[in-house]
Design an enzyme around this catalytic site. Structure first.
Site, PDB file in Angstrom:
ATOM      1  N   CYS A 184     -18.708  73.195 -17.932  1.00 39.02           N
ATOM      2  CA  CYS A 184     -17.385  73.258 -18.545  1.00 39.02           C
ATOM      3  C   CYS A 184     -16.481  74.152 -17.733  1.00 39.02           C
ATOM      4  CB  CYS A 184     -17.518  73.834 -19.953  1.00 39.02           C
ATOM      5  SG  CYS A 184     -18.772  73.018 -20.929  1.00 39.02           S
ATOM      6  N   ARG A 213     -14.152  69.965 -14.022  1.00 37.15           N
ATOM      7  CA  ARG A 213     -15.452  70.550 -14.370  1.00 37.15           C
ATOM      8  C   ARG A 213     -16.040  69.899 -15.615  1.00 37.15           C
ATOM      9  NH1 ARG A 213     -16.233  75.556 -11.947  1.00 37.15           N
ATOM     10  NH2 ARG A 213     -17.750  76.061 -13.553  1.00 37.15           N
ATOM     11  N   TRP A 223     -17.851  69.692 -20.998  1.00 40.99           N
ATOM     12  CA  TRP A 223     -18.757  68.633 -20.555  1.00 40.99           C
ATOM     13  C   TRP A 223     -19.957  68.771 -21.475  1.00 40.99           C
ATOM     14  CZ3 TRP A 223     -23.512  68.550 -17.356  1.00 40.99           C
ATOM     15  CH2 TRP A 223     -23.838  67.263 -16.922  1.00 40.99           C
ATOM     16  N   ASN A 269     -19.391  78.563 -20.974  1.00 39.87           N
ATOM     17  CA  ASN A 269     -19.849  77.568 -19.993  1.00 39.87           C
ATOM     18  C   ASN A 269     -21.306  77.888 -19.698  1.00 39.87           C
ATOM     19  OD1 ASN A 269     -20.238  75.808 -17.854  1.00 39.87           O
ATOM     20  ND2 ASN A 269     -19.437  77.268 -16.359  1.00 39.87           N
ATOM     21  N   GLY A 270     -22.191  76.936 -19.960  1.00 41.83           N
ATOM     22  CA  GLY A 270     -23.620  77.195 -19.736  1.00 41.83           C
ATOM     23  C   GLY A 270     -24.444  76.642 -20.886  1.00 41.83           C
ATOM     24  N   GLU A 319     -25.823  57.681   0.684  1.00 41.67           N
ATOM     25  CA  GLU A 319     -24.558  58.290   0.251  1.00 41.67           C
ATOM     26  C   GLU A 319     -23.540  57.231  -0.161  1.00 41.67           C
ATOM     27  OE1 GLU A 319     -21.547  61.020  -0.653  1.00 41.67           O
ATOM     28  OE2 GLU A 319     -23.732  61.012  -0.737  1.00 41.67           O
ATOM     29  N   LYS A 350     -21.773  56.928  -3.862  1.00 44.54           N
ATOM     30  CA  LYS A 350     -20.322  56.894  -4.086  1.00 44.54           C
ATOM     31  C   LYS A 350     -19.933  55.701  -4.963  1.00 44.54           C
ATOM     32  CE  LYS A 350     -19.252  60.330  -3.309  1.00 44.54           C
ATOM     33  NZ  LYS A 350     -20.400  61.026  -2.899  1.00 44.54           N
ATOM     34  N   GLU A 361     -21.088  56.290  -8.526  1.00 45.73           N
ATOM     35  CA  GLU A 361     -20.359  57.354  -9.239  1.00 45.73           C
ATOM     36  C   GLU A 361     -18.994  56.900  -9.747  1.00 45.73           C
ATOM     37  OE1 GLU A 361     -20.386  61.652  -7.917  1.00 45.73           O
ATOM     38  OE2 GLU A 361     -20.705  60.602  -6.021  1.00 45.73           O
ATOM     39  N   HIS A 384     -40.177  45.068   1.265  1.00 42.45           N
ATOM     40  CA  HIS A 384     -41.282  45.617   0.465  1.00 42.45           C
ATOM     41  C   HIS A 384     -40.930  45.641  -1.020  1.00 42.45           C
ATOM     42  CE1 HIS A 384     -43.220  46.615   4.224  1.00 42.45           C
ATOM     43  NE2 HIS A 384     -42.100  47.160   4.617  1.00 42.45           N
ATOM     44  N   LYS A 428     -17.971  68.017 -11.739  1.00 46.77           N
ATOM     45  CA  LYS A 428     -17.903  68.362 -10.319  1.00 46.77           C
ATOM     46  C   LYS A 428     -19.135  69.111  -9.846  1.00 46.77           C
ATOM     47  CE  LYS A 428     -16.460  68.499  -6.225  1.00 46.77           C
ATOM     48  NZ  LYS A 428     -16.621  67.295  -5.446  1.00 46.77           N
TER      49      LYS A 428
HETATM   50  C1  AGP Z   1     -21.340  63.930  -5.511  1.00 49.54           C
HETATM   51  O1  AGP Z   1     -20.265  63.113  -5.339  1.00 49.54           O
HETATM   52  C2  AGP Z   1     -21.522  64.481  -6.839  1.00 49.54           C
HETATM   53  N1  AGP Z   1     -20.410  65.156  -7.312  1.00 49.54           N
HETATM   54  C3  AGP Z   1     -22.805  65.274  -7.027  1.00 49.54           C
HETATM   55  O2  AGP Z   1     -23.886  64.444  -6.687  1.00 49.54           O
HETATM   56  C4  AGP Z   1     -22.895  66.556  -6.194  1.00 49.54           C
HETATM   57  O3  AGP Z   1     -23.063  66.260  -4.853  1.00 49.54           O
HETATM   58  C5  AGP Z   1     -24.106  67.369  -6.683  1.00 49.54           C
HETATM   59  O4  AGP Z   1     -23.897  67.693  -8.029  1.00 49.54           O
HETATM   60  C6  AGP Z   1     -24.307  68.622  -5.849  1.00 49.54           C
HETATM   61  O5  AGP Z   1     -23.201  69.448  -5.933  1.00 49.54           O
HETATM   62  P1  AGP Z   1     -23.057  70.710  -4.957  1.00 49.54           P
HETATM   63  O6  AGP Z   1     -22.974  70.208  -3.556  1.00 49.54           O
HETATM   64  O7  AGP Z   1     -21.810  71.380  -5.411  1.00 49.54           O
HETATM   65  O8  AGP Z   1     -24.272  71.572  -5.175  1.00 49.54           O
END
Ligand code: AGP
Length: 610
Positions: free
Chosen positions: A2, A27, A79, A105-106, A486, A490, A493, A509, A605
Site C-alpha cells: 500500500c 503502490r 492493495w 503498509n505491511g 520477460e 510483460k 501483466e 518437449h 509496483k
Molecule cells: C514487473 O513488471 C513487475 N512489476 C514485478 O514482476 C517486479 O519486477 C517484481 O515485483 C520485482 O520488483 P523489484 O525489482 O522492485 O524487486
C-alpha cells in the site's frame, strides 16, 4: 503493498494528502481513505476503488467544505491482503472508541492472536483487516500518551509495518514507525510530510530522512524526534532526493509505461555514466567498494530477485559464466530465502531489485548476510531498504519507475550486470579486445534504443492482428531466452493474455501441443550463429498453423509471418534492443485491448509483503 502518507502543517491537509495519494497510487489502487483532526475529533472518509473516488467523496462532503481549521491528517491507498477491496476494509482504521486513527503498509502476522485477546476484552471490529487490530491494540494502551501507546503496542506485533498514527487528544502530533515496510520523512519549513516513498514528497522538498527498521519518529509542532521502539533517542541523518518531481510525471505521454519505455536511451546512458574505462578496457563501479584483489578473489556468484528483476538476473548468469568464467546461480528470492542455500567461500551474492523494497528479496538479503556471503545490491530506488541493508552495490540511475510493468529498470539492470561482468571478467579470462568490443557496444546502446523506439507505430500495426488471442508463446535461445521470459511477463501483466516464455528448444518437449492458428508465437532471433536453429523452431510453429512474429536483427531472414527488425548489435547488448521491442509489442496489444496499462488488476509496483 500500500501507499501511506501523513501531513502536519499550515497547508490544507486534504489537498496535500490527496495529491500525495495520487503519486503513491501505483503502490496499490483498490481502495483509499483519509482521516483529519477536525474540532478535537477525528474525521474519516473512505472509498472503494481509485483515489479519484475518494477525492470526489471529499469534494461532495459539506463537513469538509471549511478547511481553515484542518492542519493534520493521514491517508492511505490500498492493495488488499486481508479482506476484499471494500470501503469497510479501506484505511484509516480507528480504535474501539475512535480516539486514535492509523494507516498501515505491511502485514501483521500474529493479528489473529492479538484479535482473540482483544475480543476477550469486548472489542468489536468493523473490518476483516489485520490493521484494525493494531488500531485497537494501540488505543487499548492509550493513556493520553500516543508515543508510549504505539511503542507498547508494537512490542506485541510480529510482521511488517510502516504506520502513521494520530489521536484526537494530541492535535498536530503524528507518530510513525517502520519494520520491514518503507517510511520516508520529508523536511520542509514549518511542515512535515511522511510517506511510503519519495514520489509523494519530491514536489514539496528534496530534504528527507529514511527510517530504519525498528525506528519510531514523533512529529509535532516542536519538530521531529527519532527513537527506537522502546522510545530511546536515536540519531538519523538527513539525505537529499536526487530526482525531480517532473521526472515522476508522465511528461506528455498517455501512460507512465510509454513514458518510461521512451526514457530508456537517457536511463541506459545514466546507468553507464562514468563507468566505461576504454583505456584499460574495463569498467569501474565505485559503489562496490572492492579493490582489485577482492574482485579477483570472487569465484562464484549467487543472484536472487523476483519478477522482471529475476529475468534480468537470468541474463546476468549468461554474462558471468561466458565473460568471467565462474559458476553463477540464479534463484527466485523467496526460494533462496527458504531453500537453505549453499554459500561457499569467495561467493559474491547479488540482490537485484528496482524498488529495493520487495519483501522476498529483502529476506534473501538477510539470509545471504546471515550465511556470511559478500553481498552487493543493484537497485534503482536510492536510499531503499535493500540498498541500505547491503551497504554497497550499484544504483541503476534510471529515474523513478512508476508504471507497475517494469521496463527501463530491466534494460538498465542488464546494462549494469554486463558492466559488472566486464569488470570481473577482466580480473580473470576476458581479454582486452573482447572487453573493448563490449564497452563499445554498451556505449552505442542509447542511440540503438532510439532506433527501436522509432518502430513503435509499425509494431502497433502488427499487434492489431493479435488483440483477440487468449494465449501466446515467446521463444528465444541463449541470451535471448531470458528476454523471451520477460516479453511473456510483460504481455501477461498488462494485457491479461496468458503468455509463456520458453527456451526455443523446449517447445517440442510439450508446449508444441498447444499451438494452433489461435496461438501466436513471438520468436527472438538476433544471433547470426544460432539463427538457423530459431528458423527451424519458427518452421515447427508455422507447421502447426501458429502465426509467428519474429524480433530479428537486421540482415537475418526468417520465414515468420511478421517481423520486427531491430538494429544489429553485439550479442551481449542485442537482448536490450529485443526487450525494448517486446515492451512496445506488449504495450500496444494492451492499449488496443483497452487495458489499464499503468495499474494492471491484482498487481502492485513493488511487493513489500511476503
Ligand atoms: C514487473 O513488471 C513487475 N512489476 C514485478 O514482476 C517486479 O519486477 C517484481 O515485483 C520485482 O520488483 P523489484 O525489482 O522492485 O524487486
Amino acid at each position: 503493498m500500500c501507499g501511506i502518507i501523513a501531513y502536519a502543517g499550515e497547508k490544507n491537509p486534504l489537498e496535500v494528502l490527496i495529491n500525495g495519494l495520487e503519486r503513491l497510487e501505483y503502490r496499490g489502487y483498490d481502495s483509499a481513505g483519509i482521516s483529519v483532526l477536525k474540532e478535537d475529533d477525528i474525521y474519516t472518509v473512505k472509498a472503494a476503488g481509485k483515489v479519484s473516488s475518494l477525492a470526489q467523496r471529499i469534494d461532495d462532503d459539506s463537513q469538509l467544505a471549511d478547511t481553515s481549521q484542518l492542519h493534520c491528517g493521514i491517508a492511505h491507498t490500498r492493495w488488499a491482503t486481508h479482506g476484499g477491496p471494500t470501503e469497510n476494509n479501506a484505511h484509516p482504521h480507528l480504535g474501539q472508541n475512535s480516539r486514535i486513527a492509523l494507516v498501515h503498509n505491511g502485514i501483521i502476522e500474529n493479528y489473529q492472536e492479538l484479535k482473540n485477546d482483544l475480543l476477550a476484552q469486548g472489542h468489536v471490529f468493523k473490518s476483516e483487516t489485520d490493521t484494525e487490530i493494531l488500531a485497537h491494540l494501540i488505543e487499548a494502551h492509550y493513556e493520553k500518551d500516543l508515543k508510549k501507546a504505539v511503542s507498547e503496542a508494537l512490542a506485541k506485533v510480529e510482521g511488517a509495518y510502516g504506520i502513521a498514527v494520530i489521536s484526537k487528544d494530541e492535535p498536530d502530533t503524528i507518530i510513525t514507525a517502520r519494520f520491514g515496510s518503507p517510511i520516508v520523512i520529508g523536511l520542509c519549513k514549518d511542515e512535515v510530510i511522511i510517506a511510503s516513498d519519495i514520489n509523494a514528497i519530491v514536489q514539496h522538498t528534496d530534504r528527507v530522512v529514511y527510517l530504519n527498521d525498528g525506528d519510531l519518529a514523533i512529529v509535532n509542532k516542536s519538530g521531529i524526534s527519532f527513537h527506537d521502539l522502546s522510545l530511546k533517542s536515536v540519531q538519523r541523518n538527513e539525505e537529499k532526493i536526487t530526482h525531480t518531481a517532473e521526472e515522476a510525471q508522465k511528461g506528455g505521454y498517455s501512460t507512465f509505461m510509454m513514458k518510461e519505455i521512451h526514457d530508456q536511451p537517457r536511463a541506459v546512458r545514466n546507468s553507464v555514466r562514468g563507468h566505461l574505462d576504454f583505456e584499460n578496457a574495463t569498467t569501474s563501479l565505485g559503489g562496490l567498494h572492492m579493490n582489485p584483489k577482492e574482485l579477483a578473489s570472487i569465484d562464484r556468484i549467487q543472484l536472487f530477485a523476483c519478477g522482471t528483476s529475476l529475468n534480468a538476473a537470468l541474463l546476468g548468469q549468461y554474462f558471468f559464466e561466458d565473460l568471467v568464467g565462474i559458476p553463477c546461480q540464479v534463484t527466485q528470492a523467496a526460494d533462496f530465502r527458504y531453500r537453505n542455500p549453499i554459500i561457499e567461500k569467495n561467493t559474491l551474492a547479488i540482490a537485484l531489485s528496482q524498488s529495493g523494497e520487495t519483501a522476498d528479496t529483502l529476506a534473501a538479503v538477510h539470509e545471504a548476510k546471515r550465511k556470511g556471503a559478500d553481498l552487493i545490491a543493484i537497485c534503482n530506488a536510492v536510499g531503499s531498504t535493500i540498498a541500505r541493508e547491503a551497504g554497497r552495490g550499484v544504483y541503476l540511475h534510471a529515474g523513478p519507475e512508476i508504471s507497475v510493468a517494469s521496463t527501463k529498470a530491466f534494460t538498465t539492470q542488464v546494462s549494469v550486470l554486463l558492466q559488472l561482468a566486464v569488470l570481473l571478467g577482466r580480473t580473470k579470462r576476458l581479454d582486452r579486445s573482447h572487453a573493448a568490443d563490449i564497452l563499445e557496444a554498451i556505449d552505442k546502446l542509447p542511440e540503438q534504443i532510439e532506433e527501436v523506439l522509432k518502430l513503435s507505430d509499425s509494431i502497433r500495426t502488427i499487434t492489431e492482428k493479435y488483440t483477440d488471442v487468449h494465449s501466446m508463446f515467446f521463444i528465444g535461445r541463449g541470451y535471448q531466452y531470458p528476454v523471451a521470459l520477460e516479453g511473456a511477463l510483460k504481455v501477461k501483466e498488462i494485457s491479461y493474455i496468458h503468455a509463456e516464455g520458453y527456451h526455443a528448444a523446449e517447445l517440442k518437449h510439450g508446449p508444441l501441443a498447444l499451438l494452433d492458428e489461435k496461438v501466436p508465437v513471438v520468436a527472438i532471433c538476433t544471433n547470426k550463429d544460432s539463427s538457423q536453429k530459431i528458423v527451424s523452431n519458427i518452421r515447427e510453429c508455422s507447421s502447426r498453423k501458429s502465426p509467428v512474429i519474429a524480433v530479428v536483427s537486421e540482415g537475418i531472414e526468417t520465414p515468420a509471418d511478421d517481423s520486427i527488425v531491430i538494429p544489429q548489435a553485439h550479442p551481449t547488448t542485442a537482448p536490450v534492443l529485443a526487450a525494448v521491442a517486446l515492451q512496445l509489442f506488449s504495450f500496444h496489444i494492451a492499449d488496443l485491448r483497452g487495458c489499464p496499462i499503468d495499474q494492471p488488476k491484482n498487481l502492485a509496483k513493488s511487493v513489500t509483503v511476503e
